[in-house]
Motif scaffolding. Structure first.
Motif, short mmCIF file in Angstrom:
data_model
loop_
_atom_site.label_atom_id
_atom_site.label_comp_id
_atom_site.label_asym_id
_atom_site.label_seq_id
_atom_site.Cartn_x
_atom_site.Cartn_y
_atom_site.Cartn_z
N GLU A 635 0.83 -1.20 0.00
CA GLU A 635 0.00 0.00 0.00
C GLU A 635 0.87 1.26 0.00
O GLU A 635 0.51 2.27 -0.62
CB GLU A 635 -0.92 -0.02 1.22
N SER A 636 2.01 1.22 0.69
CA SER A 636 2.93 2.36 0.68
C SER A 636 3.44 2.62 -0.73
O SER A 636 3.58 3.78 -1.16
CB SER A 636 4.11 2.11 1.63
N SER A 646 0.53 12.67 -9.02
CA SER A 646 -0.13 13.96 -8.75
C SER A 646 0.84 15.13 -8.81
O SER A 646 0.43 16.27 -9.03
CB SER A 646 -0.79 13.91 -7.35
N ARG A 647 2.15 14.87 -8.63
CA ARG A 647 3.15 15.94 -8.66
C ARG A 647 4.03 15.86 -9.91
O ARG A 647 5.13 16.43 -9.92
CB ARG A 647 4.05 15.83 -7.42
N LEU A 708 -0.96 10.74 0.43
CA LEU A 708 -1.26 11.10 -0.96
C LEU A 708 -0.94 12.57 -1.24
O LEU A 708 -0.63 12.95 -2.37
CB LEU A 708 -2.73 10.82 -1.26
N ARG A 709 -1.01 13.39 -0.21
CA ARG A 709 -0.72 14.82 -0.38
C ARG A 709 0.76 15.12 -0.26
O ARG A 709 1.18 16.26 -0.40
CB ARG A 709 -1.46 15.64 0.67
N GLY A 710 1.57 14.11 0.05
CA GLY A 710 3.00 14.32 0.13
C GLY A 710 3.51 14.63 1.51
O GLY A 710 4.70 14.94 1.68
N SER A 760 9.04 17.58 6.55
CA SER A 760 7.61 17.40 6.79
C SER A 760 6.87 17.14 5.49
O SER A 760 5.72 16.72 5.50
CB SER A 760 7.03 18.64 7.50
N GLU A 761 7.53 17.42 4.31
CA GLU A 761 6.94 17.17 3.01
C GLU A 761 7.90 16.30 2.18
O GLU A 761 9.12 16.39 2.31
CB GLU A 761 6.68 18.50 2.26
#
Length: 775
Positions: A635-636, A646-647, A708-710, A760-761
């Motif tokens: 899943e990771s 997405s990026r 998913l948002r990074g 953090s990102e």
């Protein structure tokens, strides 16, 4: 014709443990001065003395109150002085008599005696009684074999009823009180009836002895003499109702119950069970069950307590002597001692040492026990699946016994030992119950002062016990059980710590076990470091100890075979003893590569590094995952792929790359299961590297969960992962921002050699890890 009563004044001769009937002729040994004087006086007069039996044979100089009132007038027929100073007298009983007045003349007593001669005439009733008495005496003679046939014939020929009764009484095994009762019975008919009753009782006793002997003889046919004696005793006691011969055992158990220091309620239960045991026959099945239960009650420590050695300096010396590193555990133990010294009443804490195998969890618990001067007891919980292993079995089951907790307390012998619960996470449950749930009561400080074992059934206080649990993997311990323990993590050792442990502990131990001295075998610090680096790959030191043992064996062989007298193992000679190097120091890549990221993993055996590889091939966007990955890691990987898609534009990638290329993510060492959420950052970095053709810095290791948002989420096992990165030769570590607080747990020597980057990102991680990206 009835004889007249006569009163005369005669010397008194007290008899000790002896009684003479009329018409009896008997030898008597006389040694007391007063008795000798009485005999001498009788010889000067008419040779008549009065024989009276003492009430208590222990009285050496009897007075008148110590003598029976009724005795026998006797004629002294002969006196003989023996070599030992005593006088042997031959006396003949004449008539019954009763003394009335008692006087002391010079050095012997004189009494006035009234004689009671037996009547010579007899009636029909006496004839019948005489016949019955002779018949019963004949049966007794044949059955007992204690009376000869000649004696019986002599008795049978007696015509006088009184003389017959006295003669029979003299040959019966009567106690002194029984003989005195016969002597005091002046009525001849009553005397005859009394003896007939006594003979009847003797017949029953003899028949009973025969039955017992028959039963014992039958049992003896299949056993030895010792068993025969035991069975005979049992048979006798069963017939007599003598509590199955358990009197001594009952008394001993009663003393042990009184001395055990049990609570009153438990003591009451123990005494009640003891009373039941006393009333049950030995052959009863329940007898052994109750006996075993009482034995457990008196063996378990209820109040026996060792005095704690509340010396913080001594405890610190012991802990430092036995263990290098492990500062957090040592600090916690010293804190406990300080509070104990201040309050004198702190309950034992429940510590859980979590760490990979071989880091010294069990030996640390032993050192804690030594520093406190407490008893140490260990139970292994690996593979325990039955709840009764913890709580014990009900006594209704065959072979029931207490659980391991109570067994451990019995082994310790005190109420405040250091109790090690080894491998607590390896307990499992099945249809026989959940032992981890049973352990909740043991490890709950609010409940364990009234622990209930199914076998003991009485509350037992465990609050004074210092429980120490060990585990390799904290996640395997059920939440409610984990909540009751104070968890202390032991991540593993650095190279420097391993070298010191080998030098200070492992090498001396192996030298002693192999019969070597420090002069015969020495290790240089470089040699020990070489063994650590190139022949072990572990968080603990068990493998290191095995390698040292291997060298010791080879050196021992050389010394025994006279090849050498002493050996100093240097870095160069390590390879001669252990062979080619098994591991390459510094597992990092030798050069920057595209699509290969170094992830940091946490396993039950410590930290490890993972090489995560990404390969692209023409296709239709198929994602293939290999390397024996678990569901969480798969899943990771899917999450990381979705994040990269997405990026794509911001990362300078083709937005439609997934439509024309198949993506293969592989984690080498495919035979080793791998699972966990902390590989998201590494997978995303490897994906971006492969798609953008930008190499990943080889000295960078990374860990962190990605969304998913990074966003990069915190992970566990920071210390273990950092140590593995250090072992692999990495110099830069990417960690989630929220894990910055965990850096303090890492040894300072390791922190100085590493550079930590907190993100953090995921974009921040990519900037650090990918070569050619502006930072």
């Amino acid at each position: 014709m009835a004889k007249k009563k006569v009163t005369k004044r005669v010397p008194l001769l007290p008899l000790r443990g002896l009684l003479v009937f009329p018409t009896m002729v008997l030898h008597i040994d006389v040694g007391r001065e007063r008795s000798v004087a009485a005999l001498e006086q009788a010889l000067l007069e008419d040779n008549i003395v009065f024989l009276a039996t003492q009430k208590d044979i222990s009285v050496e100089q009897p007075e008148k109150e110590d003598l029976q009132k009724i005795g026998t007038l006797a004629y002294v027929k002969q006196m003989l002085k023996l070599p030992n100073g005593t006088i042997r007298v031959l006396v003949e009983g004449l008539e019954r008599g009763q003394w009335k007045s008692y006087e002391e003349e010079e050095n012997f007593p004189v009494v006035e005696v009234t004689s009671f001669p037996d009547e010579t005439e007899r009636d029909a009733e006496q004839d019948a009684l005489m016949r019955l008495l002779v018949e019963h005496f004949e049966k007794y003679t044949k059955a007992s074999k204690k009376v000869t046939n000649e004696t019986y014939k002599t008795v049978a020929d007696i015509e006088e009823p009184g003389r017959l009764a006295d003669m029979v009484a003299s040959h019966l095994p009567l106690k002194m009180a029984g003989k005195q009762e016969v002597l005091e019975t002046f009525d001849i008919s009553k005397r005859l009836e009394m003896l007939i009753g006594r003979l009847h009782n003797e017949h029953e006793v003899i028949d009973l002895e025969k039955r017992i002997n028959q039963r014992v003889k039958k049992a003896m046919e299949q056993t030895q003499k010792e068993f025969y004696l035991r069975e005979q005793m049992k048979a006798i006691q069963q017939e007599l109702g003598d509590k199955d011969g358990k009197t001594g055992e009952i008394s001993d158990l009663k003393k042990r119950i009184d001395a055990a220091g049990m609570p009153e309620s438990t003591k009451k239960t123990a005494l009640k069970e003891l009373d039941r045991y006393e009333k049950l026959p030995s052959a009863a099945a329940e007898s052994g069950i109750i006996r075993n239960y009482i034995e457990w009650l008196v063996t378990i420590p209820w109040s026996e307590k060792t005095e704690d050695r509340l010396d913080i300096k001594y405890a610190e010396e012991v802990l430092n002597r036995d263990h290098d590193g492990l500062e957090s555990v040592k600090e916690r133990v010293l804190e406990y001692l300080a509070v104990q010294q201040m309050t004198k009443s702190l309950r034992g804490p429940i510590l859980c040492l979590v760490g990979p195998p071989g880091v010294g969890k069990t030996s640390l618990a032993k050192s804690i026990a030594e520093s406190l001067d407490r008893k140490f007891v260990r139970i292994s919980l690996g593979g325990v699946r039955d709840e009764s292993e913890i709580r014990g079995h009900r006594r209704t089951y065959v072979g029931a016994m207490p659980g391991r907790i109570i067994q451990g307390m019995k082994k310790a012998g005190t109420v405040n030992p250091v109790f090690l619960l080894d491998e607590i996470e390896k307990m499992s449950n099945d249809f026989r119950g959940d032992p981890s749930s049973a352990m909740l009561e043991v490890l709950d400080p609010e409940q364990n002062n009234s622990f209930s074992d199914h076998y003991i059934e009485e509350t037992y206080d465990l609050s004074n016990v210092l429980f120490i649990a060990t585990a390799n993997d904290l996640s395997s311990i059920p939440g409610p059980l984990r909540d009751r323990m104070e968890v202390i993590s032991i991540a593993g050792y650095t190279e420097a710590e391993k070298t010191q442990i080998a030098k200070n502990h492992l090498a001396p131990k192996q030298l002693e076990e192999h019969g070597l001295t420090a002069e015969q075998l020495q290790f240089t610090d470089e040699a020990l470091l070489s063994i650590v680096r190139y022949y072990t790959r572990e968080a603990g030191v068990r493998g290191l100890e095995r390698q040292l043992a291997s060298i010791c064996r080879k050196v021992t062989k050389q010394i025994v075979s006279k090849e050498t007298e002493a050996v100093e193992v240097t870095e160069k000679e390590v390879e001669e003893y252990l062979g080619k190097r098994k591991f390459r120091y510094g597992m990092a890549e030798t050069e920057n590569q595209i699509g290969v990221a170094t992830g940091l993993a946490y396993t039950t055996v410590g930290g490890d590094t993972l090489q995560i590889e990404v390969s692209l091939s023409p296709g239709k966007g198929k994602l293939q995952l290999t390397g024996k990955l678990g569901d969480v890691m798969k899943e990771s990987a899917q999450t990381a792929l979705s994040f990269v898609r997405s990026r794509a534009e911001s990362l300078g990638l083709d937005p439609n790359f997934h439509e024309s290329q198949d993506i293969h993510i592989h984690v080498p060492e495919g035979a080793v299961p791998k699972d966990g959420p902390s590989a998201g950052v590494a997978i995303a970095t490897a994906l971006v590297s492969s798609l953008s053709k930008r190499p990943i810095r080889r000295e960078v290791g990374m860990t962190g969960e990605i969304t998913l948002r990074g966003r990069v989420l915190p992970i566990g096992g920071v210390k273990e992962k950092t140590l593995s990165a250090h072992r692999a030769g990495l110099t830069t570590i990417i960690l989630p921002k929220d894990n910055e607080r965990d850096i303090e747990d890492i040894p300072e020597t390791v922190r100085e050699q590493l550079t930590f980057k907190f993100v953090s990102e995921a974009d921040e991680a990519l900037e650090i890890a990918l070569e050619g990206v502006n930072k």
